[in-house]
Scaffold this motif. Sequence first.
Motif, PDB file in Angstrom:
ATOM      1  N   ASP A 168       8.507   1.378  -4.882  1.00  0.00           N
ATOM      2  CA  ASP A 168       8.840   0.755  -3.618  1.00  0.00           C
ATOM      3  C   ASP A 168       9.654   1.433  -2.349  1.00  0.00           C
ATOM      4  O   ASP A 168      10.502   2.190  -2.721  1.00  0.00           O
ATOM      5  N   ARG A 169       8.778   1.775  -1.450  1.00  0.00           N
ATOM      6  CA  ARG A 169       9.263   2.127  -0.208  1.00  0.00           C
ATOM      7  C   ARG A 169       8.400   1.763   0.889  1.00  0.00           C
ATOM      8  O   ARG A 169       7.071   2.287   0.846  1.00  0.00           O
ATOM      9  N   LYS A 210       8.018  -7.565  -7.499  1.00  0.00           N
ATOM     10  CA  LYS A 210       7.856  -6.859  -6.314  1.00  0.00           C
ATOM     11  C   LYS A 210       6.466  -7.194  -5.645  1.00  0.00           C
ATOM     12  O   LYS A 210       6.249  -7.320  -4.467  1.00  0.00           O
ATOM     13  N   LEU A 228       7.616  -9.199  -2.301  1.00  0.00           N
ATOM     14  CA  LEU A 228       7.588  -8.272  -1.304  1.00  0.00           C
ATOM     15  C   LEU A 228       6.057  -8.133  -0.759  1.00  0.00           C
ATOM     16  O   LEU A 228       5.754  -8.614   0.374  1.00  0.00           O
ATOM     17  N   HIS A 260       4.356  -9.583   2.579  1.00  0.00           N
ATOM     18  CA  HIS A 260       3.891  -8.559   3.594  1.00  0.00           C
ATOM     19  C   HIS A 260       2.467  -8.982   4.072  1.00  0.00           C
ATOM     20  O   HIS A 260       2.161  -9.077   5.185  1.00  0.00           O
ATOM     21  N   GLN A 274      -2.393  -2.248   9.302  1.00  0.00           N
ATOM     22  CA  GLN A 274      -2.556  -1.445   8.199  1.00  0.00           C
ATOM     23  C   GLN A 274      -2.258  -2.189   6.902  1.00  0.00           C
ATOM     24  O   GLN A 274      -3.121  -1.971   5.884  1.00  0.00           O
ATOM     25  N   ILE A 275      -1.481  -3.122   6.960  1.00  0.00           N
ATOM     26  CA  ILE A 275      -1.160  -3.852   5.590  1.00  0.00           C
ATOM     27  C   ILE A 275      -2.352  -4.832   5.355  1.00  0.00           C
ATOM     28  O   ILE A 275      -2.444  -5.136   4.124  1.00  0.00           O
TER      29      ILE A 275
HETATM   30  C1  CS2 Z   1       1.962  -2.811   1.811  1.00  0.00           C
HETATM   31  C2  CS2 Z   1       2.722  -1.703   0.978  1.00  0.00           C
HETATM   32  O1  CS2 Z   1       0.238  -1.813   2.768  1.00  0.00           O
HETATM   33  C3  CS2 Z   1       0.461  -2.473   2.114  1.00  0.00           C
HETATM   34  O2  CS2 Z   1      -0.537  -3.392   1.654  1.00  0.00           O
HETATM   35  O3  CS2 Z   1       2.300  -4.072   1.589  1.00  0.00           O
HETATM   36  O4  CS2 Z   1       2.278  -0.555   1.173  1.00  0.00           O
HETATM   37  C4  CS2 Z   1       4.075  -1.966   1.099  1.00  0.00           C
HETATM   38  O5  CS2 Z   1       4.687  -1.343   2.395  1.00  0.00           O
HETATM   39  C5  CS2 Z   1       4.810  -1.192  -0.172  1.00  0.00           C
HETATM   40  O6  CS2 Z   1       4.164  -1.487  -1.453  1.00  0.00           O
HETATM   41  C6  CS2 Z   1       6.320  -1.100  -0.165  1.00  0.00           C
HETATM   42  O7  CS2 Z   1       6.882  -0.692  -1.114  1.00  0.00           O
END
Ligand code: CS2
Length: 506
Positions: free
Chosen positions: A243-244, A308, A312, A316, A385-386
């Motif tokens: 994770d970062r 995560k 996360l 995201h 990007q995500i």
């Molecule tokens: C993000 C990940 O691009 C993506 O899909 O959700 O790269 C996210 O920033 C990382 O997993 C954070 O650890």
Amino acid sequence: MSSKTPKNRASGSQDSDFRLSMANLDRLPAGVRRPAYDRTQVTAGIVHLGIGAFHRAHQAVVLDDLLADGATEWGIVGASLRSPATRDALAPQDCLYTTAIRSGAGTDHRIIGSVLACEVASENPAALIARMADPATRIVSLTVTEKGYCHTPQTGDLDERHPDIVHDLQNPDTPRSAIGFLVAALAQRKAAGTAPFTVLSCDNLSANGRTVRRIATQFGSLRSRDLATWIEAEVAFPSTMVDRIVPETTDIDRSEISSALGMIDAWPVVTEPFTQWIVEERFSAGRPDFAAAGVQMVSDVTPFEHMKLRLLNASHSTLAYLGYLAGHETIASTMTDSRFAALARQIMDDAAPTLTMPGGTDLAAYGASLLQRFANPALHHRTWQIAMDGSQKLPQRLLATMADRLRLGLPIDTHALAVAGWMRYITGKDEQARAIDVRDPLAGELLGIAERAGPVAERLAPALLEVRSIFGALGGDPRVRAAVTEALTKLYALGARQTVQTFQVK
Ligand code: CS2
């Protein structure tokens, strides 16, 4: 490389041929941290496949700390599978690069020295395989993104029809895929009687170690049963949680960082202060003392990985699709709308009952810290990007939680809205009918389905839910169909901003 003094260093501008390099390290401004060890004494014990920004801001930083602690046999040789861009940028600077750690409080610059060399697999596959087969290589780590595993995300099986896999089975000594390289090098080690390296996946896949083990064994079995049996029995594949947040480096970043250094860094990486790495204790050929650099060593990473991915990465992706549709360029900008932040929080709250965490884990505090990280105004992390590669990300980020909630008899509306956001996004047209640059290995198939269905939720949602490689059996569940169709209907009727603003948990 030049060792000239920069002309206007005091004012922060750079001479175009004054480049970050070993020779120029002592000319960096005093506040810039640099490798605290003699790089000439470091040897490579790790080959890393997929030397992108994430690896350089995450694992390579940990190794840089460990090298400073004296673990000199654990330098990294990085390889890009196809593109020479990273090697071309880093080779002229002795593979040194900057991590720019950004928060509301400012930027810290640190030069990382753990990457000793950069290779391009496609230019000389035999050389990379030989390096991986060399007994000095004890770990091969990977960040090749979800799609780089050439598997079916829903089942976790090798996609035997993937063009790179077809190619690699026909040309085992000149592979293209990460799996092809892993198995080619493992086959050489087996033939030479060399103990295998540990395969360390650092991608956001569920059970990444177990997944790559299964894929490598399946690929091996298509070469020989004996090889597959050996891989299964002898090779260690610890799972990891990484994770970062590391947004793509932009030209503005390059020029700001080069200004701060007083010399050019052609490819720095930009990241946040937070970093976390949890690794399973399962290495077959030794490992550095990861714990000394803050890595958490555990016997089973599964609960942390699920936490995560489902808190996360799920929120995201939700912010990425719906935020993009609502006109937000970055995650931080999306988070300025409190209703979007509340939706992200709801995704996390809804995931919580599906997790079984070790005692002492505070999921509410974890969630609160994620919201703070997403809001970091100094990170320009693009929603676009995500949003990339959703077909590879949805199963472990959103769909697994949905399936678990259905099993628990809980409503799935929050996750259905996120999935509907993805559906609206992959139609390739935004709410103003402008084109969306949809990047996804299934983009062609998905766009085709969207075109045939038209902008009609009742047709589009069921048609996309039938894509088995993404949705599996879940796509056929009437409760999923109903919830996703309802959310997509709202997105078409109200737009993403208003849909999120009026979203109520049932
Ligand atoms: C993000 C990940 O691009 C993506 O899909 O959700 O790269 C996210 O920033 C990382 O997993 C954070 O650890």
